[in-house]
Design an enzyme around this catalytic site. Structure first.
Site, mmCIF file in Angstrom:
data_model
loop_
_atom_site.group_PDB
_atom_site.id
_atom_site.type_symbol
_atom_site.label_atom_id
_atom_site.label_comp_id
_atom_site.label_asym_id
_atom_site.label_seq_id
_atom_site.Cartn_x
_atom_site.Cartn_y
_atom_site.Cartn_z
ATOM 1 N N ASP A 204 14.696 27.816 -89.553
ATOM 2 C CA ASP A 204 15.763 28.815 -89.625
ATOM 3 C C ASP A 204 15.491 29.717 -90.830
ATOM 4 O O ASP A 204 14.457 29.560 -91.499
ATOM 5 C CB ASP A 204 17.138 28.130 -89.748
ATOM 6 C CG ASP A 204 17.338 27.438 -91.100
ATOM 7 O OD1 ASP A 204 16.381 27.375 -91.899
ATOM 8 O OD2 ASP A 204 18.457 26.971 -91.363
ATOM 9 N N ASP A 206 17.540 31.049 -94.331
ATOM 10 C CA ASP A 206 18.739 30.810 -95.142
ATOM 11 C C ASP A 206 18.923 31.927 -96.158
ATOM 12 O O ASP A 206 17.961 32.341 -96.809
ATOM 13 C CB ASP A 206 18.588 29.477 -95.893
ATOM 14 C CG ASP A 206 18.219 28.326 -94.980
ATOM 15 O OD1 ASP A 206 19.111 27.824 -94.277
ATOM 16 O OD2 ASP A 206 17.024 27.942 -94.954
ATOM 17 N N ASP A 309 21.380 30.997 -91.514
ATOM 18 C CA ASP A 309 22.502 30.503 -92.320
ATOM 19 C C ASP A 309 22.834 31.536 -93.385
ATOM 20 O O ASP A 309 21.958 31.936 -94.157
ATOM 21 C CB ASP A 309 22.137 29.180 -93.018
ATOM 22 C CG ASP A 309 22.044 28.012 -92.053
ATOM 23 O OD1 ASP A 309 22.651 28.085 -90.965
ATOM 24 O OD2 ASP A 309 21.366 27.021 -92.391
HETATM 25 N N1 CTP Z 1 21.823 22.606 -97.245
HETATM 26 C C1 CTP Z 1 23.067 22.423 -97.787
HETATM 27 N N2 CTP Z 1 24.168 22.339 -96.994
HETATM 28 C C2 CTP Z 1 24.057 22.457 -95.654
HETATM 29 C C3 CTP Z 1 22.801 22.667 -95.072
HETATM 30 C C4 CTP Z 1 21.691 22.734 -95.909
HETATM 31 O O1 CTP Z 1 23.179 22.329 -98.998
HETATM 32 N N3 CTP Z 1 25.153 22.372 -94.902
HETATM 33 C C5 CTP Z 1 20.658 22.689 -98.113
HETATM 34 C C6 CTP Z 1 19.660 21.589 -97.806
HETATM 35 O O2 CTP Z 1 19.884 20.478 -98.612
HETATM 36 C C7 CTP Z 1 18.353 22.239 -98.118
HETATM 37 C C8 CTP Z 1 18.613 23.740 -97.997
HETATM 38 O O3 CTP Z 1 20.010 23.906 -97.894
HETATM 39 O O4 CTP Z 1 18.023 21.954 -99.445
HETATM 40 C C9 CTP Z 1 17.922 24.336 -96.816
HETATM 41 O O5 CTP Z 1 18.219 23.597 -95.652
HETATM 42 P P1 CTP Z 1 17.426 23.745 -94.298
HETATM 43 O O6 CTP Z 1 17.476 25.129 -93.804
HETATM 44 O O7 CTP Z 1 17.943 22.691 -93.388
HETATM 45 O O8 CTP Z 1 15.936 23.279 -94.664
HETATM 46 P P2 CTP Z 1 14.682 24.091 -95.214
HETATM 47 O O9 CTP Z 1 14.242 23.402 -96.442
HETATM 48 O O10 CTP Z 1 14.973 25.544 -95.328
HETATM 49 O O11 CTP Z 1 13.591 23.814 -94.099
HETATM 50 P P3 CTP Z 1 13.323 24.661 -92.772
HETATM 51 O O12 CTP Z 1 12.136 25.511 -93.068
HETATM 52 O O13 CTP Z 1 13.033 23.644 -91.726
HETATM 53 O O14 CTP Z 1 14.532 25.466 -92.470
HETATM 54 MN MN MN Z 2 15.901 26.609 -93.733
HETATM 55 MN MN MN Z 3 19.429 26.136 -93.017
#
Ligand code: CTP
Ligand code: MN
Ligand code: MN
Ligand code: MN
Length: 385
Positions: A204, A206, A309
């Protein structure tokens, strides 16, 4: 290997926030195997084993050389009996039988498939598995029982299963910026998550959103969502309001105002203002465009569904949200464990609370937070624990 190398091994810190963990490291085959064991434990809701394998994998990611013998691993933190067997087998045979068995296991494969759908957690996937669901067509027969989130996840699963590239993430960033600036021209936007740690792909994208004047942020996500909807660029969204009561010292829950969304990212060749196709069609048309029946209609495909997000924070919490949303998940878990156990400080993505002095510790930057915690600063690229 040299004696110096052996020494470094036994000096490996036990907390991930005490070590540098780069994205690319020297023991990928072993960490992949350990992470499959971790995921398998996660699917069985065995938290202890999940954490054990995750910690062992994380330790090896920080090792500055390739393991040559199991002897070299014996003093590494978290690499206990079970992990040592896995490490030894891989060093000797290039693979681990237990891991190969898991990869071919029906439960594991089904759980991978089901939890890979947006909106589906382990509990739900486990229940579905027990009900006999094995694939996506099984799931489509019970669409009426799915949440709105899961329906969208299922509808766009082909796109969402594909990794988001950095180039796509940057275009999502531009779209987010263009959208938010319509309402707040000097809004501050930061890409966080894996891309901030230097990853070139992600599941995703963020973003953190802030502004020195908190009033400017009020209603901003609603406005952004409304505009994206009129453009036909929003395939799904869930807005979570800020819950100020949760900003307590003990809560590890994130209570920022957040928008979990699936956007229709126009292809790089088609500027989004010409993307009338998406704008005009209902969700069934969108489905047809997303998953064309005949190869001929492939040409009509002008966009890709991407998970996004959006997190809004007041300026005072921004540094904490930035640290909390940059990850990795294991790095965050370790940082909080270290803070609480070693420093009696409770850390979450809103702030840092001193349990002994009963006060919050303000910070404007991530560097200041590391200082509060008595830790050497680690840039995002070293937080791939
Ligand atoms: N996070 C958070 N609260 C949430 C969702 C996520 O604090 N409700 C934090 C997670 O702990 C993580 C960061 O946001 O440290 C990013 O989460 P995520 O997008 O799930 O993972 P990524 O590290 O960005 O990996 P990816 O490349 O797969 O998206
Ligand atoms: Mn992510
Ligand atoms: Mn995320
Ligand atoms: Mn074990």
């Amino acid at each position: 290997l040299s004696a110096a190398t052996e020494v470094r091994c036994s000096q490996m810190p036990t907390y991930a926030c005490h070590r540098r963990t780069p994205l690319n490291h020297h023991n990928q085959t072993i960490t992949n195997a350990l992470e499959i064991l971790a995921r398998s434990a996660f699917f069985q809701e065995s938290d202890v084993r999940y954490l054990g394998f995750t910690r062992a994998a994380s330790t090896l990611k920080a090792l500055p050389y390739k393991l040559q013998s199991v002897n070299q691993a014996k003093d590494l933190p978290w690499c206990g009996g079970h992990c040592m067997i896995v490490i030894q087998e891989i060093l000797e045979h290039g693979m681990c039988r237990e891991v190969e068995v898991i990869k071919n296991n029906e439960h594991y494969q089904t759980m991978e498939l089901l939890t890979g759908i947006y909106g589906v957690g382990v509990r739900t996937a486990q229940r579905w598995f027990k009900e006999g669901i094995r694939n996506l067509s099984d799931l489509k027969t019970m669409e009426c029982k799915l949440t709105a989130e899961q329906v969208s996840g299922l509808r766009h699963c082909k796109d969402l299963q594909q990794q988001v590239t950095l180039e796509e993430a940057e275009r999502v960033g531009q779209l987010v910026k263009d959208t938010l600036q319509r309402f707040v021209p000097d809004v501050h936007i930061t890409m966080t998550g894996g891309f901030r740690r230097g990853k070139e792909v992600g599941h995703d994208v963020d973003f953190l959103i802030t502004h020195p004047n908190e009033n400017a942020l009020s209603g901003l996500l609603e406005d952004a969502v409304g505009w994206l909807e009129t453009q036909g660029l929003l395939l799904y969204h869930h807005l979570k309001k800020r819950k100020p009561a949760l900003r307590s010292a003990s809560s590890s829950m994130d209570s920022h105002e957040t928008c979990y969304a699936i956007v229709a990212l126009p292809s790089s060749s088609s500027p989004w203002n010409t993307d009338i196709e998406v704008k005009k069609c209902n969700s069934e048309d969108a489905e047809r465009i997303a998953h064309p029946e005949s190869p001929n209609s492939l040409n009509s495909r002008t966009w890709k569904a991407v998970r996004v997000d959006l997190v809004v924070t007041p300026q005072a919490e921004h540094a904490y949200a930035l640290l909390g949303w940059t990850g990795s998940k294991h790095f965050e878990r370790e940082l909080r464990r270290y803070s609480l156990r070693e420093k009696k400080l409770s850390l979450n993505s809103h702030g840092l609370y001193d349990l002994e002095k009963s006060c919050f510790l303000p910070a404007q930057t991530e560097e200041e937070i590391f200082l509060h915690l008595g830790l050497q600063y680690l840039p995002p690229s070293d937080r791939n624990a």
